[in-house]
Every structure is written in structure tokens, then in C-alpha cells.
Design an enzyme around this catalytic site. Sequence first.
Site, short mmCIF file in Angstrom:
data_model
loop_
_atom_site.label_atom_id
_atom_site.label_comp_id
_atom_site.label_asym_id
_atom_site.label_seq_id
_atom_site.Cartn_x
_atom_site.Cartn_y
_atom_site.Cartn_z
N HIS A 166 0.81 -1.22 0.00
CA HIS A 166 0.00 0.00 0.00
C HIS A 166 0.84 1.27 0.00
O HIS A 166 0.36 2.35 -0.38
CB HIS A 166 -0.94 -0.01 1.20
N ASP A 382 -10.67 -3.38 -17.91
CA ASP A 382 -11.01 -4.30 -18.99
C ASP A 382 -9.73 -4.84 -19.62
O ASP A 382 -8.95 -4.09 -20.21
CB ASP A 382 -11.85 -3.54 -20.03
#
Length: 465
Positions: A166, A382
Site C-alpha cells: 500500500h 477491462d
Amino acid sequence: MAPPPPSLVFSVRRSPPELVAPATPTPHEFKPLSDIDDQDGLRFQIPVIQFYKNVPSMNGRDPAKVIKAALAKTLVFYYPFAGRLREGAGRKLSVECTGEGVVFIEADADVTLREFGDALQPPFPCLEELIYDVPGAGGVLDSPLLLVQVTRLKCGGFIFGLRLNHTMADAAGLVQFMTAVGEVARGAHAPSIPPVWGRELLNARDPPHVTRTHHEYDEIADTKNTIVPLDDMDHRSFFFGADEVAALRRHLPPHLRRCSTFEVLTAALWRCRTVALRPDPEEEVRVLCIVNSRPKLRHPPLPAGFYGNAFAFPVALAAAGDLCESPLSYALELVKAAKNSVDQEYMKSVADMMVTKGRPHFAVVRSYLVSDLTRAGFGDVDFGWGKAVYGGAAKGGVGAIPGVASFYIPFRNGKGEDGIVVPFCLPAAAMEIFVKELNGLLKKEAEERPLIPAKKPSTFIISAL
């Protein structure tokens, strides 16, 4: 909703993990993280998961091979992700851009997407098989910064699992990187948004000068012999569509009903969670609201393509008894004030505090942290198979202390209703109380009422959650 049956079990066959390096040579250099990036509370691995349907037009194309090749090409542009973190003086973190690569796992599961249920939501069965914790690869320092696992399903769909250090990126930065991988997988030669490092823009001033009060980093003594029953944690998800949010708003006076969904939902969950954990009425409880500072930074603004951490943890504080006895509007006003406190000076003050106070962890004792991912765009990524059926946080309660954090994830339920799903993690006994209190707030005929007596002695587990 039709969540996956708890009994759903399947096997996953994994190929040996490998390192995917940038497709062409990249610079070997040291790149310091910002003073927002390297705070103690971000030094952990965060899991993300994406589910994709079978697309007949993609038959004959192997998602694992497509994504692996795209990953190597994208790392040429995002080459710091292929490096390793090093720690220097004052706990300052830098990326050594070694070009070693990220961990990649190719896998197959003997399960179909349909078997997960009509409504994909955390907690996901066999998650540890879908984002495999490769021995030796889970550290913060001197370890791979990204792990990617692509698991093919029997139906022709696949699952994309990712684990991120992170300190390297927040949700917006990670989605920018994943979108770039998707663009390259679909044939682009370069990302549409060129990545920008720019971490110096969120560094402390010289000399540092803390100008704001940052209760989110208070050192709180845990004086109640806190018990965290890690072996008895209950993971559930809760759906909030238009009807549920409207039911919550009915508890508010007219002048507050135009508040944001984030504000009313956070106020309600904080209150119900506090009731469930039964702290002593005089004890201070808090909710930390993750606020994206990008729109607030103007002098100078963060450049398009910046993918580092650019958020703050402003905090709302209340005595537990006051929070639970007062109307929902009491919690809402506190949440609104905390959220609105973040501006450019606030971010500079946080960076200055990190340097002067040794990069402390945000407070976790009697704390609850919420992160709104509804606009992050995970579901839009995508790779050639269309948008994800589900995209976002793999589970709630991630981080150093299980149960502290919840994520708000955009979701369409089995009835076709759009809304927000919130993964929640609590001790089992507390979860039952939480569900009861939340259901009480969601009843259309419910009226404001005290949820717990102010002076009732606690007979339940006192939890650091």
C-alpha cells in the site's frame, strides 16, 4: 441477495510463482516515497479481486498469458513497481528500481462463475487460493511490491487477484495502473495516461511545521485489557441500495437529508458498530474517513498520472454513550465536519507530522476506518473480456488490525438494483448485535431512540476494533 454458499469449496491448481520483469530495460535508481506514502499505517499488503465472465469473442485467448504479457509491457512505464523498498534514516522509504519484477501466478480452478452465486461480494470462498500468499513475498521491505494471480474458471471466465504494497499507491493510483495493463492487453502500445512519480509534492516542508490537530494519529492507551478474538471473527457483507439509504435518511432532520450517501452511511455504521462492541459509555470512540485529497491540492495540483497515496484520515470523535444515545444526526454532523477539514494545508501538516513524530500509525484502539471505493473504477478495468462482474476490495478488515476497516464498493444485487456493498468484520457475538441494530435503523417505521443505556455496564467483549 444470493451470496455464495458458505460450503462452496473448490480446488485451485497453481503453476509455480514466477517474477515478471519489465519487457525492456528500465533505469536503476532510487526513488523516495512521499511523506504521506511511507507512514506506518500503509506498510501492509492490500488485496484486490476482479471476476470476469467468459466472452465468446475471446475464445482461444488465454487470460493468464494475455495479462502476463501486458504486465511486462506496462512495467516498462511503471518500472518502480518492479523494484524493492529500502528503509533509510528516519524510517524513510525509497524504491530501489531493480527491475526484478512482480510475482505472477497462473492457476486453474474447478469451479464456474455461476457457483459463486448471483451476487458476488466479500467474503469470497477460498480467497487464500485465489490470491496465494507466496512464502517470502509478503514483506514490506526487500520484497516484491505487487503480486498478481490469474485463475481460469471451468466456464471460461477468470479471476484476477492482486496484492499491493500500500505504500506504493492508493486506490486511484492502483486503478490507473490496472487500467494501463488492460489497455496494453487490448493492443495499446502505451498507457493513455502516462504515469508520473511526483512524490516530492507530498513531502514535509523544510522546516516541518504541524499546523492542524491530527487526532487520527493519537497514541491511545488500551487500558481495558482489550481482547481481540481473531479466531472468532465473522465476515459479512451488507447491501445498501436506494431504499436502504432512504430509510437511513428518514432518521435525519430535514436540513440534513441532502447529505451525501457516504456521510449518512458512515454515521449509521459507526453508531451501530459502537453499539455492537459495547465500549464503556465514557470511552472515546472514533471513525476515520479516508478522503481523497487530489481535488483539494491546487498550489501546485497533483499532475494527471500521479499514482501515489494522496489521501488523509480525518477523524470524528465522540464519547460512546453520547454517540449511541443521540440521534443519528449527531454522528452525521461529526462525520461531515471531519470530512470537510481536509484541504491543502491539512495534507502539508500531515506530512510535517510524519517527519517530526517518526511516521506513526493511525489510531486503532476503539477506531473504525471507512474507505469509499464507489468511484475508484475497479469494476471498469477491462483486459479484453469486458468490465468486471465484481471489482474491488477482496475482503473487509484488512491491515495490521483485523476488523478496523470497511470499504464501500459499487454493486448490483441479484434484483438488478445498484447500490453499495460494505464488507464487515467483527467478533461473532458483536456481529449479531450489529445486524440487529442496523436492521432497526433500516425499518421504515423506526423512530430515533437510544440504542444502549449510557451507564449500562459492559458484559460483552471489549475490542480494539
